[in-house]
Design a protein around this motif. Structure first.
Motif, PDB file in Angstrom:
ATOM      1  N   HIS A   1       0.829  -1.212   0.000  1.00 49.78           N
ATOM      2  CA  HIS A   1       0.000   0.000   0.000  1.00 49.78           C
ATOM      3  C   HIS A   1       0.864   1.263   0.000  1.00 49.78           C
ATOM      4  O   HIS A   1       0.496   2.263  -0.616  1.00 49.78           O
ATOM      5  N   LEU A   2       2.008   1.214   0.655  1.00 47.41           N
ATOM      6  CA  LEU A   2       2.926   2.356   0.624  1.00 47.41           C
ATOM      7  C   LEU A   2       3.422   2.599  -0.801  1.00 47.41           C
ATOM      8  O   LEU A   2       3.492   3.751  -1.248  1.00 47.41           O
ATOM      9  N   ALA A   3       3.744   1.542  -1.512  1.00 48.46           N
ATOM     10  CA  ALA A   3       4.164   1.682  -2.908  1.00 48.46           C
ATOM     11  C   ALA A   3       3.041   2.297  -3.740  1.00 48.46           C
ATOM     12  O   ALA A   3       3.271   3.203  -4.547  1.00 48.46           O
ATOM     13  N   GLY A   4       1.819   1.820  -3.523  1.00 45.24           N
ATOM     14  CA  GLY A   4       0.677   2.373  -4.239  1.00 45.24           C
ATOM     15  C   GLY A   4       0.439   3.831  -3.911  1.00 45.24           C
ATOM     16  O   GLY A   4       0.126   4.637  -4.799  1.00 45.24           O
ATOM     17  N   SER A   5       0.609   4.190  -2.651  1.00 45.26           N
ATOM     18  CA  SER A   5       0.389   5.589  -2.274  1.00 45.26           C
ATOM     19  C   SER A   5       1.486   6.486  -2.844  1.00 45.26           C
ATOM     20  O   SER A   5       1.230   7.635  -3.196  1.00 45.26           O
ATOM     21  N   THR A   6       2.689   5.956  -2.965  1.00 50.93           N
ATOM     22  CA  THR A   6       3.772   6.712  -3.598  1.00 50.93           C
ATOM     23  C   THR A   6       3.411   7.011  -5.049  1.00 50.93           C
ATOM     24  O   THR A   6       3.550   8.153  -5.509  1.00 50.93           O
ATOM     25  N   ALA A   7       2.930   5.998  -5.754  1.00 48.63           N
ATOM     26  CA  ALA A   7       2.496   6.193  -7.140  1.00 48.63           C
ATOM     27  C   ALA A   7       1.331   7.170  -7.207  1.00 48.63           C
ATOM     28  O   ALA A   7       1.279   8.035  -8.097  1.00 48.63           O
ATOM     29  N   GLY A   8       0.395   7.061  -6.269  1.00 50.40           N
ATOM     30  CA  GLY A   8      -0.769   7.941  -6.256  1.00 50.40           C
ATOM     31  C   GLY A   8      -0.406   9.406  -6.062  1.00 50.40           C
ATOM     32  O   GLY A   8      -0.952  10.280  -6.740  1.00 50.40           O
ATOM     33  N   VAL A   9       0.513   9.676  -5.158  1.00 49.30           N
ATOM     34  CA  VAL A   9       0.958  11.057  -4.934  1.00 49.30           C
ATOM     35  C   VAL A   9       1.585  11.607  -6.218  1.00 49.30           C
ATOM     36  O   VAL A   9       1.275  12.723  -6.651  1.00 49.30           O
ATOM     37  N   GLU A  10       2.454  10.826  -6.824  1.00 49.60           N
ATOM     38  CA  GLU A  10       3.117  11.265  -8.055  1.00 49.60           C
ATOM     39  C   GLU A  10       2.110  11.505  -9.176  1.00 49.60           C
ATOM     40  O   GLU A  10       2.187  12.506  -9.889  1.00 49.60           O
ATOM     41  N   LEU A  11       1.177  10.581  -9.347  1.00 52.28           N
ATOM     42  CA  LEU A  11       0.178  10.717 -10.395  1.00 52.28           C
ATOM     43  C   LEU A  11      -0.698  11.945 -10.162  1.00 52.28           C
ATOM     44  O   LEU A  11      -0.971  12.713 -11.092  1.00 52.28           O
ATOM     45  N   CYS A  12      -1.118  12.162  -8.940  1.00 48.96           N
ATOM     46  CA  CYS A  12      -1.985  13.303  -8.653  1.00 48.96           C
ATOM     47  C   CYS A  12      -1.250  14.626  -8.871  1.00 48.96           C
ATOM     48  O   CYS A  12      -1.814  15.569  -9.433  1.00 48.96           O
ATOM     49  N   ARG A  13       0.004  14.695  -8.481  1.00 48.55           N
ATOM     50  CA  ARG A  13       0.791  15.919  -8.724  1.00 48.55           C
ATOM     51  C   ARG A  13       0.958  16.160 -10.227  1.00 48.55           C
ATOM     52  O   ARG A  13       0.838  17.295 -10.705  1.00 48.55           O
TER      53      ARG A  13
END
Length: 185
Positions: free
Chosen positions: A31-43
């Protein structure tokens, strides 16, 4: 007890406890890996939509900050649960988001309306995954003081994020697929 290959296995009490902590570490790091991707994608999406015709750039900037805060909270929870961060998974999430940008959605040279729609859908899926994470962690709330209250707040925010993303997704779908009225046949 038989394993998936039909072999006889024996789990001692200590082995089961080790498996449970290992599974929790794997789960939280995924989930941490997914949230890292999510932050990058949203930015990335917020930057792409800043000043855009859909008017969603500011909302996406706010969501990016919230998703980053949720990621930090996940790190705090992992620390409280003595779960080590697996940096290779964090790196994989970061790289995976960058690689996903390489897939063209109608044009090799510029963004299309389909890019926005697909990226909003990916973010929505990520937020739904986060809802699942927070709901799953409720099983640990009885053994960790203050976790239940923290998770309730995180769930409320995730539900608001999903609603906002769905509203933006509908607008992006209309921009991508609804054509101007044409002449009668």
């Amino acid at each position: 007890m038989k394993d998936r290959f039909g072999s006889q296995t024996m789990l001692r009490r200590g082995d089961r406890q080790q498996d449970e902590s290992t599974f929790l570490a794997i789960y939280l790091n995924d989930h941490l890996a997914g949230s890292t991707a999510g932050v990058e994608l949203c930015r990335h999406l917020a930057e792409a939509e800043r000043g855009g015709s859909l008017g969603i750039g500011e909302t996406l900037e706010r969501l990016a900050e919230e998703i980053d805060q949720d990621r930090s909270t996940l790190l705090d929870i992992m620390s409280a649960l003595s779960v080590p961060v697996r940096y290779y998974k964090v790196g994989a999430g970061w790289v995976g988001e960058k690689v996903a940008r390489l897939k063209p959605h109608g044009s090799m040279l510029r963004r299309t309306r389909l890019d926005t729609l697909i990226e909003l859908e990916a973010l929505w899926l990520g937020v739904e995954g986060k809802v699942s994470l927070w709901r799953t962690l409720v099983v640990l709330a009885d053994t960790h003081q203050g976790l239940a209250e923290k998770l309730a707040g995180l769930l409320d925010r995730a539900y608001r994020q999903a609603t906002a993303l769905e509203e933006m997704r509908v607008r992006a779908a209309a921009a991508a697929f609804v054509m101007a009225p044409s002449s009668p046949l």
